[in-house]
Design a protein around this motif. Structure first.
Motif, PDB file in Angstrom:
ATOM      1  N   ALA A  20       0.845  -1.184   0.000  1.00 26.98           N
ATOM      2  CA  ALA A  20       0.000   0.000   0.000  1.00 26.98           C
ATOM      3  C   ALA A  20       0.880   1.232   0.000  1.00 26.98           C
ATOM      4  O   ALA A  20       2.041   1.186   0.411  1.00 26.98           O
ATOM      5  CB  ALA A  20      -0.891   0.018   1.242  1.00 26.98           C
ATOM      6  N   HIS A  21       0.306   2.332  -0.455  1.00 31.48           N
ATOM      7  CA  HIS A  21       0.969   3.632  -0.351  1.00 31.48           C
ATOM      8  C   HIS A  21       0.224   4.416   0.716  1.00 31.48           C
ATOM      9  O   HIS A  21      -0.949   4.774   0.537  1.00 31.48           O
ATOM     10  CB  HIS A  21       0.932   4.363  -1.690  1.00 31.48           C
ATOM     11  N   TYR A  22       0.893   4.641   1.830  1.00 24.46           N
ATOM     12  CA  TYR A  22       0.332   5.425   2.932  1.00 24.46           C
ATOM     13  C   TYR A  22       0.730   6.876   2.695  1.00 24.46           C
ATOM     14  O   TYR A  22       1.920   7.197   2.583  1.00 24.46           O
ATOM     15  CB  TYR A  22       0.886   4.908   4.253  1.00 24.46           C
ATOM     16  N   ILE A  23      -0.274   7.752   2.619  1.00 27.13           N
ATOM     17  CA  ILE A  23      -0.050   9.177   2.366  1.00 27.13           C
ATOM     18  C   ILE A  23      -0.640   9.957   3.530  1.00 27.13           C
ATOM     19  O   ILE A  23      -1.804   9.736   3.910  1.00 27.13           O
ATOM     20  CB  ILE A  23      -0.718   9.612   1.048  1.00 27.13           C
ATOM     21  N   ALA A  24       0.141  10.842   4.129  1.00 23.21           N
ATOM     22  CA  ALA A  24      -0.337  11.559   5.317  1.00 23.21           C
ATOM     23  C   ALA A  24       0.090  13.020   5.295  1.00 23.21           C
ATOM     24  O   ALA A  24       1.196  13.353   4.856  1.00 23.21           O
ATOM     25  CB  ALA A  24       0.184  10.894   6.580  1.00 23.21           C
ATOM     26  N   TYR A  25      -0.821  13.850   5.793  1.00 27.34           N
ATOM     27  CA  TYR A  25      -0.513  15.261   6.040  1.00 27.34           C
ATOM     28  C   TYR A  25      -0.982  15.595   7.450  1.00 27.34           C
ATOM     29  O   TYR A  25      -2.157  15.516   7.760  1.00 27.34           O
ATOM     30  CB  TYR A  25      -1.222  16.160   5.020  1.00 27.34           C
ATOM     31  N   LYS A  26      -0.025  15.887   8.320  1.00 29.82           N
ATOM     32  CA  LYS A  26      -0.308  16.267   9.714  1.00 29.82           C
ATOM     33  C   LYS A  26      -1.098  15.181  10.459  1.00 29.82           C
ATOM     34  O   LYS A  26      -1.935  15.478  11.301  1.00 29.82           O
ATOM     35  CB  LYS A  26      -1.046  17.605   9.761  1.00 29.82           C
ATOM     36  N   SER A  27      -0.824  13.941  10.152  1.00 30.93           N
ATOM     37  CA  SER A  27      -1.532  12.852  10.830  1.00 30.93           C
ATOM     38  C   SER A  27      -0.903  12.597  12.200  1.00 30.93           C
ATOM     39  O   SER A  27       0.059  13.240  12.603  1.00 30.93           O
ATOM     40  CB  SER A  27      -1.497  11.577   9.983  1.00 30.93           C
ATOM     41  N   GLY A  28      -1.465  11.651  12.913  1.00 31.10           N
ATOM     42  CA  GLY A  28      -0.978  11.277  14.235  1.00 31.10           C
ATOM     43  C   GLY A  28      -1.597   9.953  14.627  1.00 31.10           C
ATOM     44  O   GLY A  28      -2.277   9.299  13.821  1.00 31.10           O
ATOM     45  N   HIS A  29      -1.388   9.534  15.870  1.00 27.78           N
ATOM     46  CA  HIS A  29      -1.852   8.216  16.303  1.00 27.78           C
ATOM     47  C   HIS A  29      -3.358   8.052  16.147  1.00 27.78           C
ATOM     48  O   HIS A  29      -3.837   7.004  15.712  1.00 27.78           O
ATOM     49  CB  HIS A  29      -1.454   7.978  17.756  1.00 27.78           C
TER      50      HIS A  29
END
Length: 301
Positions: A251-260
């Motif tokens: 998979a391609h995990y894409i995040a912007y300002k993510s967290g737990h």
């Protein structure tokens, strides 16, 4: 696909919890095929398997629990186990929080690599994303989209601070994790420490186990381990949070300002939408699914 692994030798380590400030002893032991990662609270005589159903809190760290017994701040250890392809072990722990050590995964990697590993008989199952799963919340974004490898693209933004904006992207494997991610330490702002401690958080935090940032820069005497250490640590956390799926990921995990918390919501949303993924149990099945998704050219003849 690959075969499952467990560790060859027992791992022992002692330290303090970053949030509780309590001393804790950990012993990691080998386990049979298909055991998974299981915490055993020796002081409570309770086994807590690592899975999505047992995540009970995501405030500044990931906590798992069962029947009112918890283990906090599991993400750095889980990220190390995932990246080193260690699938089965019992983690004996005599208090409620995994030791923070130096705030990164580097000490865990060192200990686990020294313990070596044993290849087991059963294949490690693979979760392949077949359609995108996305969450947007309060200006934050996180997604899992189809990809033939496990890839992460992460961006953070702390505008008006020393950290400012950072982004990083990599294909996750043992070598890339050790070299590019494992040494990245947890971080916080000096202005937030008093508030956290008033709420019984960061009671064991120090300049020995966290990067502390004020208005002008890093107050630690030790320099940053990477120029963009902050976003790399967020990737480390994400790997640990995604590892609770208990599958190798394509998979391609894409995040912007993510967290737990957002990572947990992403995992929960994924598992609820059974059309968004497929679980693979054999190499032949894996090849067929990747061909169907267009990631591999079909065999001719």
């Amino acid at each position: 696909m690959r075969k499952q692994r467990t560790i060859k030798e027992i791992v022992k380590v002692s330290g303090i919890g970053v949030h509780t400030g309590k001393k804790v002893d950990v012993i990691i032991e080998p386990a049979p095929d298909d055991t998974g990662i299981v915490f055993y609270r020796t002081d409570k005589n309770v086994l807590i398997p690592v899975n999505q159903n047992n995540v009970v809190d995501t405030t500044l760290s990931t906590t798992i629990g069962l029947n009112g017994v918890y283990v906090k701040t599991v993400e750095h250890l889980l990220a190390s186990l995932y990246a080193l392809n260690i699938d089965n072990c019992i983690i004996r722990i005599d208090n409620e929080e995994v030791p923070i050590l130096d705030g990164s995964s580097a000490p865990w990697v060192y200990l686990l690599k020294n313990a070596s590993y044993v290849e087991q008989k059963h294949y490690k199952k693979v979760l392949i994303i077949t359609k995108p799963v996305k969450i947007k919340e309060n200006g934050k974004f996180v997604a899992l989209v189809p990809c033939r490898k496990f890839k992460i693209s992460y961006a953070i933004s702390f505008e008006g601070t020393f950290i400012n904006k950072q982004k990083y992207e990599l294909e996750v494997n043992e070598q890339s994790f050790i070299k590019e991610i494992s040494k990245a330490r947890t971080f916080c702002f000096l202005r937030d420490i008093e508030y956290m401690q008033q709420n019984n958080l960061a009671l064991g935090g120090s300049l020995d186990n966290a990067v502390v940032v004020d208005d002008y820069g890093v107050i630690n005497e030790d320099p940053l381990r990477y120029e963009n250490e902050f976003v790399r640590h967020k990737i480390l956390d994400a790997i640990g949070d995604l590892s609770i799926l208990n599958y190798d990921l394509k998979a391609h995990y894409i995040a912007y300002k993510s967290g737990h918390n957002l990572n947990y919501k992403l995992v929960s949303s994924l598992l609820k939408d059974k059309k968004s993924y497929v679980i693979i149990g054999s190499p032949k099945q894996e090849v067929q699914v990747l061909e169907d998704l267009g990631f591999l050219k079909p065999a001719i003849g």
